[in-house]
Design a protein around this motif. Structure first.
Motif, PDB file in Angstrom:
ATOM      1  N   ASN A 184      -5.497  -1.749  -6.983  1.00 55.75           N
ATOM      2  CA  ASN A 184      -4.347  -1.428  -7.814  1.00 55.75           C
ATOM      3  C   ASN A 184      -4.825  -0.475  -8.908  1.00 55.75           C
ATOM      4  O   ASN A 184      -5.653  -0.839  -9.737  1.00 55.75           O
ATOM      5  CB  ASN A 184      -3.776  -2.714  -8.428  1.00 55.75           C
ATOM      6  CG  ASN A 184      -2.503  -2.476  -9.212  1.00 55.75           C
ATOM      7  OD1 ASN A 184      -2.288  -1.409  -9.761  1.00 55.75           O
ATOM      8  ND2 ASN A 184      -1.661  -3.495  -9.280  1.00 55.75           N
ATOM      9  N   ASP A 224      -0.701   5.183  -6.949  1.00 60.90           N
ATOM     10  CA  ASP A 224      -0.383   3.863  -7.481  1.00 60.90           C
ATOM     11  C   ASP A 224      -1.388   2.826  -6.984  1.00 60.90           C
ATOM     12  O   ASP A 224      -1.709   1.862  -7.677  1.00 60.90           O
ATOM     13  CB  ASP A 224       1.024   3.463  -7.043  1.00 60.90           C
ATOM     14  CG  ASP A 224       2.070   4.457  -7.523  1.00 60.90           C
ATOM     15  OD1 ASP A 224       2.271   4.558  -8.740  1.00 60.90           O
ATOM     16  OD2 ASP A 224       2.663   5.149  -6.675  1.00 60.90           O
ATOM     17  N   TYR A 225      -1.862   3.052  -5.763  1.00 67.01           N
ATOM     18  CA  TYR A 225      -2.912   2.228  -5.173  1.00 67.01           C
ATOM     19  C   TYR A 225      -3.929   3.172  -4.547  1.00 67.01           C
ATOM     20  O   TYR A 225      -3.584   4.237  -4.026  1.00 67.01           O
ATOM     21  CB  TYR A 225      -2.333   1.284  -4.111  1.00 67.01           C
ATOM     22  CG  TYR A 225      -1.285   0.354  -4.674  1.00 67.01           C
ATOM     23  CD1 TYR A 225      -1.647  -0.869  -5.242  1.00 67.01           C
ATOM     24  CD2 TYR A 225       0.063   0.712  -4.658  1.00 67.01           C
ATOM     25  CE1 TYR A 225      -0.683  -1.710  -5.788  1.00 67.01           C
ATOM     26  CE2 TYR A 225       1.023  -0.126  -5.201  1.00 67.01           C
ATOM     27  CZ  TYR A 225       0.646  -1.331  -5.769  1.00 67.01           C
ATOM     28  OH  TYR A 225       1.591  -2.168  -6.317  1.00 67.01           O
ATOM     29  N   ILE A 279      -0.247   5.789  -1.961  1.00 65.90           N
ATOM     30  CA  ILE A 279      -1.523   5.137  -1.668  1.00 65.90           C
ATOM     31  C   ILE A 279      -2.499   6.237  -1.272  1.00 65.90           C
ATOM     32  O   ILE A 279      -2.282   6.943  -0.280  1.00 65.90           O
ATOM     33  CB  ILE A 279      -1.364   4.114  -0.531  1.00 65.90           C
ATOM     34  CG1 ILE A 279      -0.255   3.124  -0.878  1.00 65.90           C
ATOM     35  CG2 ILE A 279      -2.682   3.380  -0.274  1.00 65.90           C
ATOM     36  CD1 ILE A 279       0.167   2.268   0.284  1.00 65.90           C
ATOM     37  N   TYR A 299      -7.472   3.467  -1.979  1.00 69.35           N
ATOM     38  CA  TYR A 299      -8.358   2.774  -1.053  1.00 69.35           C
ATOM     39  C   TYR A 299      -9.646   3.571  -0.916  1.00 69.35           C
ATOM     40  O   TYR A 299      -9.651   4.740  -0.592  1.00 69.35           O
ATOM     41  CB  TYR A 299      -7.693   2.492   0.300  1.00 69.35           C
ATOM     42  CG  TYR A 299      -7.286   3.673   1.154  1.00 69.35           C
ATOM     43  CD1 TYR A 299      -8.091   4.100   2.220  1.00 69.35           C
ATOM     44  CD2 TYR A 299      -6.082   4.328   0.950  1.00 69.35           C
ATOM     45  CE1 TYR A 299      -7.708   5.156   3.031  1.00 69.35           C
ATOM     46  CE2 TYR A 299      -5.682   5.373   1.753  1.00 69.35           C
ATOM     47  CZ  TYR A 299      -6.505   5.790   2.792  1.00 69.35           C
ATOM     48  OH  TYR A 299      -6.129   6.837   3.600  1.00 69.35           O
ATOM     49  N   LEU A 335      -0.855  -6.212  -0.726  1.00 72.18           N
ATOM     50  CA  LEU A 335      -0.346  -4.860  -0.943  1.00 72.18           C
ATOM     51  C   LEU A 335       1.068  -4.736  -0.393  1.00 72.18           C
ATOM     52  O   LEU A 335       1.965  -4.187  -1.047  1.00 72.18           O
ATOM     53  CB  LEU A 335      -1.273  -3.845  -0.282  1.00 72.18           C
ATOM     54  CG  LEU A 335      -0.842  -2.369  -0.372  1.00 72.18           C
ATOM     55  CD1 LEU A 335      -0.738  -1.910  -1.821  1.00 72.18           C
ATOM     56  CD2 LEU A 335      -1.825  -1.484   0.399  1.00 72.18           C
ATOM     57  N   ARG A 342      -7.962   6.865 -10.943  1.00 72.51           N
ATOM     58  CA  ARG A 342      -6.709   6.111 -10.982  1.00 72.51           C
ATOM     59  C   ARG A 342      -5.481   7.013 -10.979  1.00 72.51           C
ATOM     60  O   ARG A 342      -4.398   6.596 -10.566  1.00 72.51           O
ATOM     61  CB  ARG A 342      -6.674   5.161 -12.167  1.00 72.51           C
ATOM     62  CG  ARG A 342      -6.626   5.818 -13.518  1.00 72.51           C
ATOM     63  CD  ARG A 342      -6.318   4.783 -14.626  1.00 72.51           C
ATOM     64  NE  ARG A 342      -7.406   3.860 -14.851  1.00 72.51           N
ATOM     65  CZ  ARG A 342      -7.327   2.561 -14.603  1.00 72.51           C
ATOM     66  NH1 ARG A 342      -6.248   2.041 -14.089  1.00 72.51           N
ATOM     67  NH2 ARG A 342      -8.346   1.780 -14.879  1.00 72.51           N
ATOM     68  N   VAL A 398      -8.931  -1.705  -1.079  1.00 71.31           N
ATOM     69  CA  VAL A 398      -7.680  -1.312  -1.719  1.00 71.31           C
ATOM     70  C   VAL A 398      -7.659  -1.822  -3.156  1.00 71.31           C
ATOM     71  O   VAL A 398      -7.942  -2.995  -3.419  1.00 71.31           O
ATOM     72  CB  VAL A 398      -6.475  -1.870  -0.943  1.00 71.31           C
ATOM     73  CG1 VAL A 398      -5.164  -1.451  -1.626  1.00 71.31           C
ATOM     74  CG2 VAL A 398      -6.498  -1.392   0.498  1.00 71.31           C
TER      75      VAL A 398
END
Length: 339
Positions: free
Chosen positions: A44, A300-301, A278, A303, A56, A296, A42
């Protein structure tokens, strides 16, 4: 896998070469790649920093809606969803689970199981659960059941989606008034960026741009919008019914990545709501490093996961399988008697 929606192909990536790849970003952070199909890393998306599930959850504790995109059937997606569900519950036990994987017209069947009125197999049959329910979504439902949490069957009715995909938006006019009122107002709200992404994906899939394909594509897109608008409205209705609760929504990544689809419609319908996305990203096959900057924008996150094995290498067999999967039985009609 049963009832897998619109024919929007999820890209299947080639297998890893086995090297211990790393993520590199503009901040010179490095993160090792996942080593098994259950693992994920995970990140950022804003700074490339790696987070564990606890960290997280802490970052997401005050977020109104947490949308966890998935690659359907990917072990890492479903493990992360289960782990994050529990971690967020520890931060805030006022929690609602919303799922694309159940259709709104099957809400009663889900509720009956949550209230111990039916057994699991009965629920699976009564709710038309996906074929991978036991391996992928059982942990989410069982956690909700054990803790007395609401579960929202968020997707649009399968029959209505199918008929919109076949006949277009006008099909909704055939529905009885009571059935139509169960669907969201403005069921085909849209964003230009989502239309562009959807059209490009379908065009790559079909390698065609003739007029019939254009009409078919437009109907298919309307069906997709009906799903996204229904999920957005069901999430907002859940927040209204359960004030102060955090909503966790599980969905195929196409519905949420880049803050498009369901997420964009959530923000259109409720501009003040806070939403975190995510998104899964498949580790590049054979890569010695995975640059964060190219992914990116997806959430927002992020994995990172190992890619699933390639389903087909024989194109003729793949085409035959896809045709069989999306074959419409002649006995299925769209007479407006749904719901």
């Amino acid at each position: 896998m049963k009832k897998l929606f619109i024919a929007v192909p999820l890209t299947l990536f080639a297998s890893l070469s086995g090297c211990a790849a790393k993520i590199h970003d503009n901040h010179s952070n490095t993160v090792s790649g996942p080593q098994t199909l259950y693992e994920s890393r995970v990140i950022n998306a804003s700074n490339g920093a790696e987070l564990d599930i606890k960290a997280l959850a802490q970052r997401l504790a005050s977020t109104d809606v947490v949308v966890i995109g998935e690659y359907h059937g990917h072990q890492a997606s479903h493990l992360l969803q289960s782990q994050l569900q529990a971690a967020l519950f520890r931060q805030n036990p006022l929690q609602v689970l919303s799922m694309e994987q159940f259709n709104m017209d099957n809400q009663a069947a889900v509720d009956a199981y949550l209230n111990d009125k039916t057994g699991e197999t009965e629920m699976i049959e009564d709710s038309s659960a996906w074929d991978n329910y036991r391996g992928s979504y059982r942990p989410l439902i069982e956690f909700a059941r054990q803790h007395g949490l609401p579960v929202i069957a968020a997707n649009a009715p399968a029959t209505v989606v199918r008929c919109v995909g076949r006949e277009g938006a006008g099909y909704l006019e055939k529905l009885p008034r009571t059935g139509r009122e169960q669907l969201p107002n403005r069921p085909f709200m849209d964003t230009p960026a989502y239309r562009e992404k959807f059209t490009a994906t379908i065009a790559r899939s079909h390698h065609a741009a003739d007029d019939p394909m254009g009409e078919r594509m437009n109907n298919t897109y309307k069906a997709q919008l009906l799903r996204d608008n229904t999920m957005a409205s069901r999430i907002l209705a859940a927040r209204e019914a359960h004030p102060g609760h955090q909503v966790i929504h599980t969905t195929g990544t196409f519905h949420s990545e880049e803050h498009l689809g369901t997420v964009a419609l959530l923000k259109q319908r409720a501009p003040d709501i806070s939403v975190a996305v995510i998104s899964p990203v498949a580790w590049p096959a054979g890569a010695s490093e995975a640059p964060l900057h190219s992914s990116r924008h997806k959430g927002d996150y992020l994995y990172f996961t190992q890619p699933l094995p390639k389903a087909f290498r024989d194109e003729a067999r793949e085409q035959k399988a896809m045709s069989a999967r999306f074959h419409r039985p002649s006995k299925e009609t769209c007479q407006g008697d749904s719901l």
